[in-house]
Design a protein around this motif. Structure first.
Motif, PDB file in Angstrom:
ATOM      1  N   GLY A 115      -2.422 -18.354   0.309  1.00  0.00           N
ATOM      2  CA  GLY A 115      -2.135 -17.323  -1.080  1.00  0.00           C
ATOM      3  C   GLY A 115      -1.066 -16.779  -1.518  1.00  0.00           C
ATOM      4  O   GLY A 115      -1.056 -15.651  -2.129  1.00  0.00           O
TER       5      GLY A 115
ATOM      6  N   ASP B 293       8.877 -10.385  -2.287  1.00  0.00           N
ATOM      7  CA  ASP B 293       8.294  -9.333  -1.399  1.00  0.00           C
ATOM      8  C   ASP B 293       8.656  -9.502   0.059  1.00  0.00           C
ATOM      9  O   ASP B 293       8.589  -8.612   0.851  1.00  0.00           O
ATOM     10  CB  ASP B 293       6.976  -9.237  -1.576  1.00  0.00           C
TER      11      ASP B 293
ATOM     12  N   ARG C 159       2.013 -16.183  -3.896  1.00  0.00           N
ATOM     13  CA  ARG C 159       1.952 -15.779  -5.324  1.00  0.00           C
ATOM     14  C   ARG C 159       3.131 -16.563  -5.803  1.00  0.00           C
ATOM     15  O   ARG C 159       2.960 -17.447  -6.945  1.00  0.00           O
ATOM     16  CB  ARG C 159       2.078 -14.328  -5.799  1.00  0.00           C
TER      17      ARG C 159
ATOM     18  N   GLU D 155      -0.731 -13.813   1.825  1.00  0.00           N
ATOM     19  CA  GLU D 155      -1.183 -13.644   0.663  1.00  0.00           C
ATOM     20  C   GLU D 155      -1.043 -12.415  -0.310  1.00  0.00           C
ATOM     21  O   GLU D 155      -0.562 -11.484   0.109  1.00  0.00           O
ATOM     22  CB  GLU D 155      -2.828 -13.112   1.258  1.00  0.00           C
ATOM     23  N   GLY D 156      -0.860 -12.977  -1.610  1.00  0.00           N
ATOM     24  CA  GLY D 156      -0.391 -11.913  -2.578  1.00  0.00           C
ATOM     25  C   GLY D 156       0.910 -11.901  -2.866  1.00  0.00           C
ATOM     26  O   GLY D 156       1.524 -10.916  -3.795  1.00  0.00           O
ATOM     27  N   LYS D 157       1.833 -12.422  -1.973  1.00  0.00           N
ATOM     28  CA  LYS D 157       3.217 -12.073  -2.093  1.00  0.00           C
ATOM     29  C   LYS D 157       4.221 -12.915  -2.483  1.00  0.00           C
ATOM     30  O   LYS D 157       3.711 -14.495  -2.767  1.00  0.00           O
ATOM     31  CB  LYS D 157       3.590 -12.068  -0.517  1.00  0.00           C
ATOM     32  N   ARG D 158       5.318 -12.713  -3.305  1.00  0.00           N
ATOM     33  CA  ARG D 158       6.054 -13.612  -3.665  1.00  0.00           C
ATOM     34  C   ARG D 158       7.183 -13.754  -2.382  1.00  0.00           C
ATOM     35  O   ARG D 158       7.858 -12.953  -2.136  1.00  0.00           O
ATOM     36  CB  ARG D 158       7.086 -12.918  -4.398  1.00  0.00           C
TER      37      ARG D 158
END
Length: 456
Positions: free
Chosen positions: A365, A275, A367, A337-340
Motif C-alpha cells: 500500500g 512520510d 503511495r 499503507e498510504g505513505k510516501r
C-alpha cells in the motif's frame, strides 16, 4: 571475506575461540574450524555449517591446549567444499602449522602454477594453501623469517593467523585492506577480525595490528615486526557499508557511528518529501536512522527480517512470487499503507532484490517509494575479498541512475556521493580502498583488466 580469531595462553583456548567465532558468524556462514595446540600436537575440528551447529561439547573437548585459532568462511565464487574449509593444517619438515586467512590474493593462481610445476601437490582450491606451501618451502630457519619470506611473494588482501605448537602469529598486508585487532584477556592475548569478538569474551581491546605488521605471541610475550615497505593505506570501505558488525570498531572508527553518518550525509544530499523512513534490515538500519535524524522524517521498521533463513529452501510447487526475498523480508502493512516511503539500503549490486522489495512495498500500500542508497554506485568488481559479480552484472556499471530507477520501478533513486562518503572520514579520507566505486585498484596484478578475478 571471512572471520578469524586466535587466543594464546588460555586454559580454555578452544572454548574461547568457539565464542569468538560465534561473535564473528556474520563474516562467514559456509564453514567453520578450530585448531588448538597442547604444546606438542595440533588438534583440528572443521566442518561445513554454522559455529553453533558444528561445535558440540564433545568436539570442543577434543581441542585441548592453551593456544587455539579459528576461521569462519564466507562463500565466494570458490567451491563450497569441506576441503576448502579453514584453518588449513599441515605437517612439514619443521613440525605442524595451521593457517587461517581473511582476504583474497591476486597472484595466487600464478604462484600456484609455479609451485605445481616444481612438484607441489595441492589438496584444495584455496589461495590460502599457496601461503602454506611458501612457508614450508622457505630456506629460512626461524618461523618469523619463513613467514616474511612467504608473505613477501604474495599480493592482495590478507589478514592471517598462523599457529605452531608453541606460537601464534598475526599478519596484516601492507595496505591494511582487512581489519585485525589485538586484545588482552587477563594474561592471555587475543587476535580477531573485529572487536565485537572481544566484547563477548570480556577481553580488552589493545590496538589494531598495523598494516604490514607481523606479531608473534609466545612464552616470551608479544613481539612486533614491520619488515615490509610502507604502502598507501587502503582499508576496505565496504566493511563500513555492509560487512562489519555495527558494534565493532574497525580501522579506528565505530561501525554504527559511521553508518549513521552515511545516512545523515545521504539526507543532506538527496532530500525528498515523504512520510516515513524505513531501512532494509539489518545493515540499512543505522543509515536509515541517520537519514531520519537529519531529515526530521519519522523512522520506523517497515520491513521485518527473518533471522532464521537457512541456505536452502524447497519452494512449493505452486510458485510464490518473489519467494527468495519473502523468506527474508516482510513488510508491515500498517506502517506502510498510504505513505510516501523512503527506503534505505546499503548498496545495489544487480538490482533484482531491490526491485522485488519495491514491489512488496507497493503491494503493502505504499503511495510512493523513494530509494536511497548509503553508498555510491557499485560500478567495478572487487579483487580483494568482497564477492561482487563481474562488471557486466553490476547494474550501475551498465545503466544510468535514471535507467536503474526505471528498472527498480521506484519513484526516485539517489546514491550517497563518493565525495560525501569520503568526507565522513575527514583527515583519514585517503586511507580507504574505493575500487568498487571508482575502479582504482591499489594493488595491481597481471590480468586485472578481466571482468572478475576468481575468488577463493
Amino acid at each position: 571475506m571471512c572471520g578469524i580469531f586466535g587466543v594464546y595462553g588460555h586454559s580454555e583456548a578452544a572454548n574461547i575461540t568457539y565464542l569468538g567465532l560465534h561473535a564473528l558468524q556474520h563474516r562467514g556462514q559456509e564453514s567453520s574450524g578450530i585448531v588448538s595446540s597442547d604444546g606438542k600436537f595440533l588438534h583440528s575440528e572443521i566442518d561445513m555449517g554454522l559455529v553453533a551447529d558444528i561445535f558440540s561439547q564433545d568436539r570442543l573437548d577434543k581441542l585441548s591446549g592453551h593456544i587455539a585459532m579459528g576461521h569462519n568462511r564466507y562463500s565466494t565464487t570458490g567451491a563450497s567444499l569441506l576441503k576448502n574449509a579453514q584453518p588449513i593444517l599441515v605437517d612439514y619438515s619443521r613440525g605442524s602449522l595451521a593457517l587461517a586467512h581473511n582476504g583474497n590474493l591476486v597472484n595466487a593462481a600464478y604462484i600456484r602454477s609455479e609451485l605445481e610445476a616444481y612438484g607441489s601437490i595441492f589438496r584444495s582450491t584455496m589461495d590460502t594453501e599457496v601461503i602454506v606451501h611458501l612457508i614450508a618451502q622457505s630456506k629460512e630457519d626461524k618461523l618469523l623469517d619463513r613467514v616474511i619470506d612467504a608473505v613477501s611473494r604474495i599480493k592482495g588482501a590478507y589478514s592471517l593467523l598462523i599457529m605452531t605448537e608453541n606460537e601464534l602469529v598475526g599478519v596484516r598486508d601492507p595496505n591494511g585492506f582487512r581489519p585485525l585487532s589485538l586484545g588482552k584477556l587477563k594474561d592471555s592475548y587475543v587476535l580477531a577480525s573485529e572487536t565485537c569478538a572481544f566484547d563477548l569474551i570480556e577481553a580488552k581491546y589493545e590496538r589494531d595490528i598495523e598494516p604490514g605488521e607481523i606479531v608473534i605471541i609466545s612464552q616470551n610475550g608479544i613481539q612486533s615486526y614491520k619488515p615490509f615497505p610502507i604502502s598507501r593505506r587502503s582499508h576496505c570501505v565496504f566493511e563500513f557499508i555492509y560487512f562489519a558488525r555495527p558494534d565493532s570498531n574497525i580501522f579506528g572508527e565505530n561501525v554504527n557511528f559511521i553508518r549513521q553518518e552515511f545516512g545523515r550525509q545521504l539526507a543532506r544530499e538527496t532530500m525528498v518529501d515523504a512520510d516515513i523512513v524505513i531501512p532494509v534490515p539489518d545493515s540499512g538500519v543505522p543509515a536509515a536512522l541517520g537519514f531520519s535524524l537529519e531529515s526530521k522524517i519519522p523512522f520506523d521498521m517497515g520491513l521485518i527480517r527473518s533471522h532464521y533463513v537457512g541456505r536452502t529452501f524447497i519452494e512449493p510447487q505452486q510458485a510464490i512470487r518473489h519467494f527468495g526475498v519473502k523468506l527474508k523480508l516482510n513488510p508491515v502493512k500498517k506502517i506502510i499503507e498510504g505513505k510516501r516511503v523512503i527506503v534505505i539500503d546499503d548498496s545495489i549490486v544487480r538490482g533484482t532484490t531491490s526491485r522485488k522489495i519495491i514491489k512488496m512495498l507497493r503491494d503493502a500500500g505504499a503511495r510512493e517509494v523513494h530509494v536511497r542508497i548509503s553508498s555510491p554506485p557499485t560500478t567495478h568488481p572487487c579483487f580483494y575479498g568482497i564477492d561482487t559479480p563481474n562488471r557486466k552484472e553490476l547494474i550501475a556499471a551498465t545503466h544510468t541512475i535514471e535507467e536503474v530507477r526505471r528498472y527498480l520501478t521506484a519513484d526516485s533513486l539517489s546514491y550517497l556521493s563518493l565525495e560525501g562518503m569520503l568526507n565522513i572520514f575527514k583527515e583519514r579520507k585517503n586511507d580507504f580502498c574505493m575500487s568498487c566505486f571508482d575502479g582504482v585498484y591499489p594493488v595491481s596484478f597481471e590480468g586485472m583488466d578481466t571482468s572478475q578475478l576468481e575468488l577463493f
